[in-house]
Design an enzyme around this catalytic site. Structure first.
Site, PDB file in Angstrom:
ATOM      1  N   LYS A 161       0.831  -1.211   0.000  1.00 25.62           N
ATOM      2  CA  LYS A 161       0.000   0.000   0.000  1.00 25.62           C
ATOM      3  C   LYS A 161       0.862   1.257   0.000  1.00 25.62           C
ATOM      4  O   LYS A 161       0.650   2.179  -0.776  1.00 25.62           O
ATOM      5  CB  LYS A 161      -0.907   0.041   1.246  1.00 25.62           C
ATOM      6  CG  LYS A 161      -1.857  -1.114   1.384  1.00 25.62           C
ATOM      7  CD  LYS A 161      -2.716  -0.981   2.636  1.00 25.62           C
ATOM      8  CE  LYS A 161      -1.935  -1.029   3.946  1.00 25.62           C
ATOM      9  NZ  LYS A 161      -1.246  -2.327   4.188  1.00 25.62           N
TER      10      LYS A 161
ATOM     11  N   ARG B 141      -9.336   1.198   8.588  1.00 24.55           N
ATOM     12  CA  ARG B 141      -8.939  -0.178   8.857  1.00 24.55           C
ATOM     13  C   ARG B 141     -10.022  -0.966   9.566  1.00 24.55           C
ATOM     14  O   ARG B 141      -9.827  -2.147   9.845  1.00 24.55           O
ATOM     15  CB  ARG B 141      -7.704  -0.178   9.745  1.00 24.55           C
ATOM     16  CG  ARG B 141      -6.395  -0.464   9.014  1.00 24.55           C
ATOM     17  CD  ARG B 141      -5.294  -0.465  10.046  1.00 24.55           C
ATOM     18  NE  ARG B 141      -4.132  -1.191   9.638  1.00 24.55           N
ATOM     19  CZ  ARG B 141      -3.032  -0.632   9.129  1.00 24.55           C
ATOM     20  NH1 ARG B 141      -2.981   0.652   8.908  1.00 24.55           N
ATOM     21  NH2 ARG B 141      -1.992  -1.371   8.852  1.00 24.55           N
TER      22      ARG B 141
ATOM     23  N   ARG C 116      11.527  -6.094   4.676  1.00 24.32           N
ATOM     24  CA  ARG C 116      11.219  -4.648   4.629  1.00 24.32           C
ATOM     25  C   ARG C 116      12.175  -3.883   5.536  1.00 24.32           C
ATOM     26  O   ARG C 116      12.470  -4.297   6.645  1.00 24.32           O
ATOM     27  CB  ARG C 116       9.776  -4.393   5.084  1.00 24.32           C
ATOM     28  CG  ARG C 116       9.495  -2.897   5.233  1.00 24.32           C
ATOM     29  CD  ARG C 116       8.043  -2.539   5.106  1.00 24.32           C
ATOM     30  NE  ARG C 116       7.231  -2.957   6.220  1.00 24.32           N
ATOM     31  CZ  ARG C 116       5.926  -2.682   6.316  1.00 24.32           C
ATOM     32  NH1 ARG C 116       5.315  -2.004   5.369  1.00 24.32           N
ATOM     33  NH2 ARG C 116       5.253  -3.110   7.358  1.00 24.32           N
TER      34      ARG C 116
ATOM     35  N   ARG D  23      11.426  -2.727  11.321  1.00 19.91           N
ATOM     36  CA  ARG D  23      10.476  -2.264  12.349  1.00 19.91           C
ATOM     37  C   ARG D  23      10.209  -3.387  13.346  1.00 19.91           C
ATOM     38  O   ARG D  23      10.108  -4.549  12.962  1.00 19.91           O
ATOM     39  CB  ARG D  23       9.151  -1.860  11.694  1.00 19.91           C
ATOM     40  CG  ARG D  23       9.131  -0.431  11.225  1.00 19.91           C
ATOM     41  CD  ARG D  23       7.974  -0.124  10.287  1.00 19.91           C
ATOM     42  NE  ARG D  23       6.685  -0.673  10.693  1.00 19.91           N
ATOM     43  CZ  ARG D  23       5.579  -0.565   9.958  1.00 19.91           C
ATOM     44  NH1 ARG D  23       5.613   0.048   8.792  1.00 19.91           N
ATOM     45  NH2 ARG D  23       4.451  -1.075  10.380  1.00 19.91           N
TER      46      ARG D  23
ATOM     47  N   ARG E 109      -0.622  -9.480  13.162  1.00 20.07           N
ATOM     48  CA  ARG E 109      -1.217  -8.403  12.367  1.00 20.07           C
ATOM     49  C   ARG E 109      -2.040  -8.948  11.211  1.00 20.07           C
ATOM     50  O   ARG E 109      -3.047  -8.354  10.832  1.00 20.07           O
ATOM     51  CB  ARG E 109      -0.106  -7.472  11.841  1.00 20.07           C
ATOM     52  CG  ARG E 109       0.498  -6.635  12.963  1.00 20.07           C
ATOM     53  CD  ARG E 109       1.815  -6.019  12.560  1.00 20.07           C
ATOM     54  NE  ARG E 109       1.663  -5.027  11.543  1.00 20.07           N
ATOM     55  CZ  ARG E 109       2.654  -4.644  10.719  1.00 20.07           C
ATOM     56  NH1 ARG E 109       3.834  -5.208  10.819  1.00 20.07           N
ATOM     57  NH2 ARG E 109       2.440  -3.722   9.838  1.00 20.07           N
TER      58      ARG E 109
HETATM   59  P1  ADP Z   1       2.273  -1.787   3.218  1.00 24.46           P
HETATM   60  O1  ADP Z   1       2.285  -0.289   3.180  1.00 24.46           O
HETATM   61  O2  ADP Z   1       1.062  -2.366   2.552  1.00 24.46           O
HETATM   62  O3  ADP Z   1       2.485  -2.336   4.579  1.00 24.46           O
HETATM   63  P2  ADP Z   1       4.867  -1.616   1.833  1.00 24.46           P
HETATM   64  O4  ADP Z   1       4.588  -0.723   0.687  1.00 24.46           O
HETATM   65  O5  ADP Z   1       5.619  -1.064   2.969  1.00 24.46           O
HETATM   66  O6  ADP Z   1       3.483  -2.299   2.332  1.00 24.46           O
HETATM   67  O7  ADP Z   1       5.609  -2.923   1.262  1.00 24.46           O
HETATM   68  C1  ADP Z   1       6.012  -3.983   2.135  1.00 24.46           C
HETATM   69  C2  ADP Z   1       7.391  -4.485   1.724  1.00 24.46           C
HETATM   70  O8  ADP Z   1       7.297  -5.173   0.474  1.00 24.46           O
HETATM   71  C3  ADP Z   1       8.425  -3.382   1.504  1.00 24.46           C
HETATM   72  O9  ADP Z   1       9.678  -3.873   1.888  1.00 24.46           O
HETATM   73  C4  ADP Z   1       8.365  -3.113   0.004  1.00 24.46           C
HETATM   74  O10 ADP Z   1       9.608  -2.621  -0.500  1.00 24.46           O
HETATM   75  C5  ADP Z   1       8.061  -4.505  -0.540  1.00 24.46           C
HETATM   76  N1  ADP Z   1       7.190  -4.489  -1.724  1.00 24.46           N
HETATM   77  C6  ADP Z   1       6.181  -3.624  -2.022  1.00 24.46           C
HETATM   78  N2  ADP Z   1       5.582  -3.928  -3.192  1.00 24.46           N
HETATM   79  C7  ADP Z   1       6.219  -5.054  -3.654  1.00 24.46           C
HETATM   80  C8  ADP Z   1       6.065  -5.883  -4.826  1.00 24.46           C
HETATM   81  N3  ADP Z   1       5.116  -5.641  -5.744  1.00 24.46           N
HETATM   82  N4  ADP Z   1       6.895  -6.944  -4.945  1.00 24.46           N
HETATM   83  C9  ADP Z   1       7.845  -7.205  -3.993  1.00 24.46           C
HETATM   84  N5  ADP Z   1       8.040  -6.475  -2.880  1.00 24.46           N
HETATM   85  C10 ADP Z   1       7.248  -5.408  -2.699  1.00 24.46           C
HETATM   86  P1  ADP Z   2       1.353  -1.724   7.559  1.00 26.14           P
HETATM   87  O1  ADP Z   2       1.141  -0.932   6.329  1.00 26.14           O
HETATM   88  O2  ADP Z   2       2.613  -2.487   7.552  1.00 26.14           O
HETATM   89  O3  ADP Z   2       0.167  -2.508   7.993  1.00 26.14           O
HETATM   90  P2  ADP Z   2       1.113   0.742   9.054  1.00 26.14           P
HETATM   91  O4  ADP Z   2       2.338   1.549   9.030  1.00 26.14           O
HETATM   92  O5  ADP Z   2      -0.019   1.149   8.159  1.00 26.14           O
HETATM   93  O6  ADP Z   2       1.557  -0.745   8.782  1.00 26.14           O
HETATM   94  O7  ADP Z   2       0.536   0.659  10.528  1.00 26.14           O
HETATM   95  C1  ADP Z   2       1.339   0.268  11.613  1.00 26.14           C
HETATM   96  C2  ADP Z   2       0.466   0.119  12.847  1.00 26.14           C
HETATM   97  O8  ADP Z   2      -0.131   1.388  13.163  1.00 26.14           O
HETATM   98  C3  ADP Z   2      -0.702  -0.836  12.706  1.00 26.14           C
HETATM   99  O9  ADP Z   2      -0.330  -2.178  12.962  1.00 26.14           O
HETATM  100  C4  ADP Z   2      -1.648  -0.294  13.764  1.00 26.14           C
HETATM  101  O10 ADP Z   2      -1.239  -0.677  15.067  1.00 26.14           O
HETATM  102  C5  ADP Z   2      -1.454   1.209  13.662  1.00 26.14           C
HETATM  103  N1  ADP Z   2      -2.415   1.830  12.735  1.00 26.14           N
HETATM  104  C6  ADP Z   2      -2.122   2.452  11.570  1.00 26.14           C
HETATM  105  N2  ADP Z   2      -3.251   2.899  10.976  1.00 26.14           N
HETATM  106  C7  ADP Z   2      -4.277   2.541  11.783  1.00 26.14           C
HETATM  107  C8  ADP Z   2      -5.684   2.706  11.719  1.00 26.14           C
HETATM  108  N3  ADP Z   2      -6.294   3.315  10.686  1.00 26.14           N
HETATM  109  N4  ADP Z   2      -6.430   2.208  12.736  1.00 26.14           N
HETATM  110  C9  ADP Z   2      -5.853   1.590  13.783  1.00 26.14           C
HETATM  111  N5  ADP Z   2      -4.541   1.397  13.901  1.00 26.14           N
HETATM  112  C10 ADP Z   2      -3.746   1.874  12.912  1.00 26.14           C
END
Ligand code: ADP
Ligand code: ADP
Ligand code: ZN
Length: 214
Positions: free
Chosen positions: A13, A88, A127, A160, A171
């Site tokens: 995302k 979420r 990541r 992280r 999660r």
């Molecule tokens: P989210 O915001 O949904 O948690 P991220 O954008 O941070 O996800 O992506 C999670 C991890 O996967 C990061 O290390 C990112 O560089 C990697 N990643 C994102 N998109 C892809 C893809 N299409 N293929 C492989 N790795 C990816």
């Molecule tokens: P990822 O994209 O890897 O799921 P985020 O960076 O979006 O992680 O979120 C990290 C953490 O922050 C989540 O696991 C949650 O604890 C909290 N968080 C982020 N956005 C929300 C939301 N909209 N509602 C509740 N908790 C949230």
């Protein structure tokens, strides 16, 4: 252009939201980034959020909704935004719709970046996140130019705490239980678009551009 990014933790995302923000010149609003910035600054909100985040749990709705609604009222959101990590839960989505309705507005796109759980666990272990600007990298799929250092701001890259395998499993469970119902919610609203998130990140973006238009 008002866009929501849906998908499991690690689906990509944030990666896609950044590209969308650049191409369409709209702000990228990540609630995770906002919480991490608050934790770093030691604010009361940050301290409260941290206790949930460390356990892989969602921060309670009441700590999230007003924060986002206030952010969307800022001037740079006038032409739209891409929301990453919000909503979420169903109550968050309902609060967002209510806040938009008050302004006579509506969400336009909910983009679900679809990635099966098996792929997620592998991705999260690789990541790396920048402690300075929040940029994310992947040691295999999207490595920084210099190992351990952010390309854009030069700060350190870390794994992280909540990306460690145990917390990732937790999660994912929370995602299926509390966030996945939003897929039906936005399908019913007629704005859900699904893209395959398992392909190369540039190809994922190509599918998104096909949805949003050039
Ligand atoms: P989210 O915001 O949904 O948690 P991220 O954008 O941070 O996800 O992506 C999670 C991890 O996967 C990061 O290390 C990112 O560089 C990697 N990643 C994102 N998109 C892809 C893809 N299409 N293929 C492989 N790795 C990816
Ligand atoms: P990822 O994209 O890897 O799921 P985020 O960076 O979006 O992680 O979120 C990290 C953490 O922050 C989540 O696991 C949650 O604890 C909290 N968080 C982020 N956005 C929300 C939301 N909209 N509602 C509740 N908790 C949230
Ligand atoms: Zn950085």
């Amino acid at each position: 252009m008002k866009i929501i990014m849906l998908g499991a933790p690690g689906a990509g995302k944030g990666t896609q939201a950044k590209k969308i923000a650049e191409k369409y010149q709209i702000p990228h609003i990540s609630t995770g980034d906002i919480f991490r910035a608050n934790i770093k600054a030691g604010t009361e909100l940050g301290n409260k959020a941290k206790t949930y985040m460390d356990q892989g749990l969602l921060v309670p709705d009441e700590l999230v909704v007003d924060l986002v609604v206030d952010r969307l009222a800022q001037e740079d959101c006038a032409n739209g935004y891409v929301l990453d990590g919000f909503p979420r839960t169903i109550p968050q989505a309902e609060s967002l719709d209510a806040a938009l309705a008050k302004l006579g507005e509506k969400m336009e796109y909910a983009i679900d970046v679809n990635v099966p759980d098996e792929n997620i666990v592998k991705r999260m272990g690789g990541r790396r996140a920048c402690v300075g600007c929040g940029a994310t990298y992947h040691i295999e799929f999207n490595p920084p130019k210099k190992e351990g250092t952010c390309d854009s701001c030069g700060e350190n890259l870390i794994l992280r705490d909540d990306d460690k395998p145990e917390t990732v499993q937790k999660r994912l469970g929370v995602y299926h239980e509390q966030t996945q119902p939003l897929i039906d919610y936005y399908t019913n609203a007629g704005i859900l678009k699904t893209v395959d998130g398992t392909v190369d990140m540039n190809d994922v973006f190509t599918s998104i551009v096909q949805i949003l238009g050039e």
